[in-house]
Write an enzyme that holds these catalytic residues in place. Structure first.
Site, mmCIF file in Angstrom:
data_model
loop_
_atom_site.group_PDB
_atom_site.id
_atom_site.type_symbol
_atom_site.label_atom_id
_atom_site.label_comp_id
_atom_site.label_asym_id
_atom_site.label_seq_id
_atom_site.Cartn_x
_atom_site.Cartn_y
_atom_site.Cartn_z
ATOM 1 N N ASP A 13 -8.516 -4.304 3.008
ATOM 2 C CA ASP A 13 -8.794 -2.991 2.356
ATOM 3 C C ASP A 13 -8.800 -2.053 3.403
ATOM 4 O OD1 ASP A 13 -9.749 -1.433 0.133
ATOM 5 O OD2 ASP A 13 -11.722 -1.867 0.707
ATOM 6 N N HIS A 30 -0.562 2.275 3.423
ATOM 7 C CA HIS A 30 0.020 1.138 2.976
ATOM 8 C C HIS A 30 1.322 0.341 3.648
ATOM 9 C CE1 HIS A 30 -2.633 1.430 -0.311
ATOM 10 N NE2 HIS A 30 -1.953 2.626 -0.884
ATOM 11 N N LEU A 124 2.700 -22.783 7.703
ATOM 12 C CA LEU A 124 1.623 -22.024 6.980
ATOM 13 C C LEU A 124 2.263 -21.697 5.333
ATOM 14 C CD1 LEU A 124 -0.866 -20.026 7.176
ATOM 15 C CD2 LEU A 124 0.625 -18.164 7.398
HETATM 16 C C1 IPE Z 1 -9.500 -4.534 -3.027
HETATM 17 O O1 IPE Z 1 -9.438 -3.334 -2.629
HETATM 18 C C2 IPE Z 1 -8.196 -5.005 -3.564
HETATM 19 C C3 IPE Z 1 -7.117 -5.014 -2.681
HETATM 20 C C4 IPE Z 1 -7.531 -5.088 -1.408
HETATM 21 C C5 IPE Z 1 -5.952 -5.428 -3.055
HETATM 22 P P1 IPE Z 1 -10.067 -2.127 -3.544
HETATM 23 O O2 IPE Z 1 -9.917 -0.681 -2.567
HETATM 24 O O3 IPE Z 1 -9.005 -1.975 -4.752
HETATM 25 O O4 IPE Z 1 -11.430 -2.277 -4.187
HETATM 26 P P2 IPE Z 1 -12.894 -1.462 -4.478
HETATM 27 O O5 IPE Z 1 -12.187 -0.438 -5.706
HETATM 28 O O6 IPE Z 1 -13.101 -0.735 -3.383
HETATM 29 O O7 IPE Z 1 -13.807 -2.532 -4.822
HETATM 30 C C1 IPE Z 2 -6.045 -1.870 0.262
HETATM 31 O O1 IPE Z 2 -6.451 -0.537 0.757
HETATM 32 C C2 IPE Z 2 -4.697 -1.822 -0.275
HETATM 33 C C3 IPE Z 2 -4.931 -1.929 -1.793
HETATM 34 C C4 IPE Z 2 -5.926 -1.971 -2.510
HETATM 35 C C5 IPE Z 2 -3.253 -2.032 -2.432
HETATM 36 P P1 IPE Z 2 -6.941 0.867 -0.158
HETATM 37 O O2 IPE Z 2 -5.602 1.396 -0.677
HETATM 38 O O3 IPE Z 2 -7.947 0.355 -1.104
HETATM 39 O O4 IPE Z 2 -7.485 1.647 1.033
HETATM 40 P P2 IPE Z 2 -8.959 2.490 1.072
HETATM 41 O O5 IPE Z 2 -10.078 1.450 0.583
HETATM 42 O O6 IPE Z 2 -8.672 3.545 -0.127
HETATM 43 O O7 IPE Z 2 -9.206 3.042 2.201
HETATM 44 MG MG MG Z 3 -9.703 0.024 -0.794
#
Ligand code: IPE
Ligand code: IPE
Ligand code: MG
Length: 228
Positions: A13, A30, A124
């Site tokens: 995240d 991303h 892995l």
């Molecule tokens: C969790 O992150 C999902 C992934 C890392 C793929 P999110 O950004 O979607 O989670 P929330 O919305 O903060 O709970």
């Molecule tokens: C996690 O990073 C990646 C995915 C959920 C695909 P985020 O896109 O949720 O990044 P933040 O949490 O908004 O910074």
């Molecule tokens: Mg996120």
């Protein structure tokens, strides 16, 4: 140093915030996140970890703006294409958990190509969680049990989860500062060791991972029993 941890799950995240902090759009984050996946796969492979399960797209991530979702879909195809030589070079097997049926045929095809080309690798196993949600996974497991008329109990459910071939998850890491599981491996997390770090995923490092693995070695895992 050899670590006893065999299976790591990571909630990757913080990509969006990482990009926004640099005045860029979320897509840039991303892209950086995908580069980090490659780096961490190599790091875990060199550390002798057996399974690395990475939360890449949740069943809830479809709620994001259509442009971001379509960018992520294209990025996954690009990632898989670029990654294959590296997976081969490092003897990494590629697998997925989650329901792939809503994805485009192009993405599903690339996933299958990558699985087939790496199926015989014995290093892995990198497991990408794609359109994965623990609630969906548990419901699908129970549906399969009902269809096969198998009596419902914890062992039977566990055997039918998407993660069944990959064993128990020893530790779950979440980057990005939030202290929640966001529907990741809820069943499997029953006795996993949890690690939360404010580091945003594109900034996560081998040093920080190794620190967590050392911490893991110190933790007393009682599984409800008593240690002497
Ligand atoms: C969790 O992150 C999902 C992934 C890392 C793929 P999110 O950004 O979607 O989670 P929330 O919305 O903060 O709970
Ligand atoms: C996690 O990073 C990646 C995915 C959920 C695909 P985020 O896109 O949720 O990044 P933040 O949490 O908004 O910074
Ligand atoms: Mg996120």
């Amino acid at each position: 140093m050899k670590f006893s941890c065999q299976h790591i799950g990571i909630i990757m995240d913080g990509n969006g915030r990482w990009a926004q902090a640099r005045g860029k759009n979320r897509s840039f984050g991303h892209e950086a996140g995908a580069v980090k996946v490659r780096e961490m796969t190599r790091v875990c492979s060199n550390l002798g970890i057996r399974y690395l399960t990475l939360y890449a797209f949740s069943t809830e991530n479809w709620k994001r703006p259509a442009l971001e979702v379509s960018f992520l879909m294209k990025l996954m195809i690009k990632y898989l294409k670029n990654e294959l030589p590296l997976l081969i070079e490092n003897n990494v097997r590629f697998e997925t958990i989650g329901d792939l049926s809503p994805f485009s045929s192009a993405l599903r095809k690339q996933i299958q190509i990558t699985k087939d080309a790496t199926a015989h690798h014995i290093g892995l196993t990198q497991v990408l969680a794609l359109n994965y949600g623990a609630h969906d996974e548990i419901v699908r497991a129970i549906q399969r049990l009902n269809e096969a008329k198998i009596p419902l109990n914890a062992e039977a459910i566990e055997r039918h989860l998407d993660t069944a071939p990959f064993g128990t998850i020893d530790m779950i890491i979440r980057t990005g500062g939030d202290t929640r599981l966001s529907n990741f491996l809820l069943w499997q997390a029953a006795y996993s060791e949890l690690f939360f770090t404010p580091t945003l995923w594109p900034d996560f490092s081998a040093e920080e991972l190794e620190g967590m693995l050392e911490d893991f070695e110190q933790r007393e895992r009682r599984f409800g029993g008593l240690n002497s």
